[in-house]
Write a protein that holds these residues in place. Structure first.
Motif, PDB file in Angstrom:
ATOM      1  N   TRP A  57      28.130  22.719  19.500  1.00 48.64           N
ATOM      2  CA  TRP A  57      27.258  22.021  18.540  1.00 48.64           C
ATOM      3  C   TRP A  57      26.381  20.996  19.256  1.00 48.64           C
ATOM      4  CZ3 TRP A  57      24.909  22.458  14.195  1.00 48.64           C
ATOM      5  CH2 TRP A  57      24.492  21.354  13.457  1.00 48.64           C
ATOM      6  N   ILE A  61      22.201  20.928  19.709  1.00 51.16           N
ATOM      7  CA  ILE A  61      21.304  19.803  19.400  1.00 51.16           C
ATOM      8  C   ILE A  61      20.415  19.494  20.609  1.00 51.16           C
ATOM      9  CG2 ILE A  61      21.197  17.337  18.829  1.00 51.16           C
ATOM     10  CD1 ILE A  61      23.705  17.716  17.125  1.00 51.16           C
ATOM     11  N   VAL A 131      24.235   6.207   6.470  1.00 53.86           N
ATOM     12  CA  VAL A 131      25.684   6.401   6.570  1.00 53.86           C
ATOM     13  C   VAL A 131      26.363   5.053   6.408  1.00 53.86           C
ATOM     14  CG1 VAL A 131      27.594   6.913   8.145  1.00 53.86           C
ATOM     15  CG2 VAL A 131      25.687   8.485   7.953  1.00 53.86           C
TER      16      VAL A 131
ATOM     17  N   PHE B  40      14.336  17.432   8.851  1.00 56.14           N
ATOM     18  CA  PHE B  40      15.595  16.746   9.137  1.00 56.14           C
ATOM     19  C   PHE B  40      16.398  17.421  10.248  1.00 56.14           C
ATOM     20  CE2 PHE B  40      14.600  14.485   5.314  1.00 56.14           C
ATOM     21  CZ  PHE B  40      15.243  13.262   5.442  1.00 56.14           C
ATOM     22  N   ILE B  41      16.488  18.775  10.214  1.00 52.52           N
ATOM     23  CA  ILE B  41      17.379  19.463  11.148  1.00 52.52           C
ATOM     24  C   ILE B  41      16.705  19.760  12.492  1.00 52.52           C
ATOM     25  CG2 ILE B  41      18.727  21.581  11.512  1.00 52.52           C
ATOM     26  CD1 ILE B  41      19.355  21.555   8.537  1.00 52.52           C
ATOM     27  N   LEU B  45      16.853  15.267  13.737  1.00 56.26           N
ATOM     28  CA  LEU B  45      18.171  15.379  14.385  1.00 56.26           C
ATOM     29  C   LEU B  45      18.071  15.430  15.911  1.00 56.26           C
ATOM     30  CD1 LEU B  45      21.298  15.894  14.319  1.00 56.26           C
ATOM     31  CD2 LEU B  45      20.766  18.323  14.042  1.00 56.26           C
ATOM     32  N   PRO B  46      17.275  16.368  16.496  1.00 55.14           N
ATOM     33  CA  PRO B  46      17.210  16.397  17.970  1.00 55.14           C
ATOM     34  C   PRO B  46      16.545  15.169  18.575  1.00 55.14           C
ATOM     35  CG  PRO B  46      15.752  18.060  17.009  1.00 55.14           C
ATOM     36  CD  PRO B  46      16.582  17.527  15.897  1.00 55.14           C
ATOM     37  N   LEU B  47      15.676  14.476  17.807  1.00 60.66           N
ATOM     38  CA  LEU B  47      15.042  13.268  18.338  1.00 60.66           C
ATOM     39  C   LEU B  47      15.962  12.045  18.216  1.00 60.66           C
ATOM     40  CD1 LEU B  47      11.316  13.569  17.127  1.00 60.66           C
ATOM     41  CD2 LEU B  47      12.228  13.904  19.434  1.00 60.66           C
ATOM     42  N   LEU B  50      18.372  10.362  13.223  1.00 59.57           N
ATOM     43  CA  LEU B  50      19.316  10.294  12.106  1.00 59.57           C
ATOM     44  C   LEU B  50      20.494   9.412  12.526  1.00 59.57           C
ATOM     45  CD1 LEU B  50      19.561  14.024  10.877  1.00 59.57           C
ATOM     46  CD2 LEU B  50      18.149  12.186   9.958  1.00 59.57           C
ATOM     47  N   PRO B  51      21.178   8.788  11.561  1.00 54.96           N
ATOM     48  CA  PRO B  51      22.390   8.036  11.905  1.00 54.96           C
ATOM     49  C   PRO B  51      23.353   8.930  12.694  1.00 54.96           C
ATOM     50  CG  PRO B  51      21.808   7.699   9.610  1.00 54.96           C
ATOM     51  CD  PRO B  51      20.894   8.754  10.130  1.00 54.96           C
ATOM     52  N   GLU B  53      26.469   9.634  12.803  1.00 50.66           N
ATOM     53  CA  GLU B  53      27.490  10.466  12.162  1.00 50.66           C
ATOM     54  C   GLU B  53      26.922  11.408  11.096  1.00 50.66           C
ATOM     55  OE1 GLU B  53      30.799  10.712  13.055  1.00 50.66           O
ATOM     56  OE2 GLU B  53      29.904   9.663  14.746  1.00 50.66           O
ATOM     57  N   ALA B  54      25.591  11.331  10.864  1.00 51.47           N
ATOM     58  CA  ALA B  54      24.987  12.109   9.769  1.00 51.47           C
ATOM     59  C   ALA B  54      25.264  13.596   9.918  1.00 51.47           C
ATOM     60  CB  ALA B  54      23.485  11.851   9.692  1.00 51.47           C
ATOM     61  N   LEU B  55      25.075  14.136  11.120  1.00 54.71           N
ATOM     62  CA  LEU B  55      25.356  15.553  11.368  1.00 54.71           C
ATOM     63  C   LEU B  55      26.245  15.691  12.600  1.00 54.71           C
ATOM     64  CD1 LEU B  55      22.074  17.475  10.418  1.00 54.71           C
ATOM     65  CD2 LEU B  55      24.314  17.669   9.337  1.00 54.71           C
ATOM     66  N   TYR B  57      29.720  16.918  14.483  1.00 49.07           N
ATOM     67  CA  TYR B  57      30.364  18.226  14.376  1.00 49.07           C
ATOM     68  C   TYR B  57      31.221  18.320  13.109  1.00 49.07           C
ATOM     69  CZ  TYR B  57      33.715  21.941  15.262  1.00 49.07           C
ATOM     70  OH  TYR B  57      34.505  23.044  15.123  1.00 49.07           O
ATOM     71  N   ARG B  59      31.098  16.441  10.264  1.00 50.00           N
ATOM     72  CA  ARG B  59      30.324  16.352   9.007  1.00 50.00           C
ATOM     73  C   ARG B  59      29.519  17.621   8.786  1.00 50.00           C
ATOM     74  NH1 ARG B  59      26.257  12.739   6.413  1.00 50.00           N
ATOM     75  NH2 ARG B  59      26.703  13.122   4.195  1.00 50.00           N
ATOM     76  N   ALA B  60      28.883  18.133   9.858  1.00 54.14           N
ATOM     77  CA  ALA B  60      28.077  19.355   9.719  1.00 54.14           C
ATOM     78  C   ALA B  60      28.959  20.520   9.284  1.00 54.14           C
ATOM     79  CB  ALA B  60      27.374  19.675  11.039  1.00 54.14           C
TER      80      ALA B  60
END
Lengths: 131, 128
Positions: A57, A61, A131, B40-41, B45-47, B50-51, B53-55, B57, B59-60
């Motif tokens: 994962w 990313i 969050v 968002f994804i 996300l890659p930048l 996002l917080p 813990e948002a995504l 492993y 949580r996702a």
């Protein structure tokens, strides 16, 4: 389609759509699915990575952050918005909405669909932005 | 424009309303859901915007391998894939690439295959 149709219409060349702005825009709209397919394949790879474990994962990313992948996905974002702009104006033509005998103005239906885009973005912000 | 596509076959195409229905449903999903999903994804996300813990492993996994996750994949992966298949098929016809009977099988078949894989991943993760 009647028997004489082949005599009436000449076969088109491959570049027929380059001759008029309207057809170029048509082809651009058709092409919006190319970056969409790229994003979908990325998303599928991410789902496989999530199934494999935490390391995969994190690796996914990192892959999504590589410049070319990020650029293509930004293109997909632009394509989705261009597609939305072309698709939303079709809805009132395909399915006019009448409420209490009065037909809803086209602009209202288009605006309603953009409101849907914003609502989904807000849902994502609610889910992932804090969050 | 549709001469060579229909001139040789005179039988009624009973399946076209199905492909057109999937194309329309996928078009709505592509327009309404995909802008936010991609933003968002694939961008935030890659930048790292996002917080943390948002995504993560955990949580996702929780979000995806669930009933809402199954519906998410249906709306964000499967239907847009059939939309793309329809546009690719007709785009290939427009620029005279391949033959339509084969393109049709390849495009819709590909969309169906990837859809089954995507939904299968969610079910596998859910049952594990």
């Amino acid at each position: 389609m009647d028997k004489l149709s082949t005599q009436r219409l000449p076969l088109l060349k491959r570049n027929w759509w380059l001759k008029h702005r309207f057809f170029k825009l048509y082809m651009l709209r058709e092409a919006t699915v190319l970056p969409l397919v790229f994003f979908t394949l990325c998303l599928l790879a991410g789902m496989v990575a999530l199934l494999q474990g935490a390391d995969s994962w994190q690796g996914w990313i990192a892959f999504m952050g590589s410049p070319i992948v990020l650029a293509l996905n930004l293109l997909a974002l632009a394509a989705s918005l261009f597609h939305a702009a072309t698709f939303f104006v079709l809805f009132p033509r395909v399915m006019p909405i009448r409420i209490a005998g009065h037909s809803l103005p086209d602009q209202a239906i288009v605006a309603g669909q953009w409101a849907g885009v914003v609502a989904v973005a807000l849902l994502f912000f609610w889910l992932l932005g804090r969050v | 424009m549709s001469i060579s596509k229909h001139a040789t076959q005179h039988k009624q195409a009973f399946d076209e309303p199905l492909w057109w229905g999937l194309f329309s449903a996928g078009g709505i999903c592509f327009a309404v859901f995909l802008p936010a999903v991609i933003l968002f994804i694939a961008v935030l996300l890659p930048l790292g915007l996002l917080p943390a813990e948002a995504l993560s492993y955990e949580r996702a996994s929780t979000l995806l391998f669930s009933v809402p996750g199954f519906l998410f994949v249906g709306a964000v992966v499967c239907l847009p894939l059939f939309h793309a298949a329809h546009r690719l098929r007709h785009g290939m016809f427009d620029i005279s690439v391949g033959n339509d009977a084969l393109n049709k099988k390849l495009m819709y078949g590909g969309a169906a295959l990837l859809s089954i894989v995507a939904l299968g991943i969610v079910v596998t993760g859910f049952l594990r």
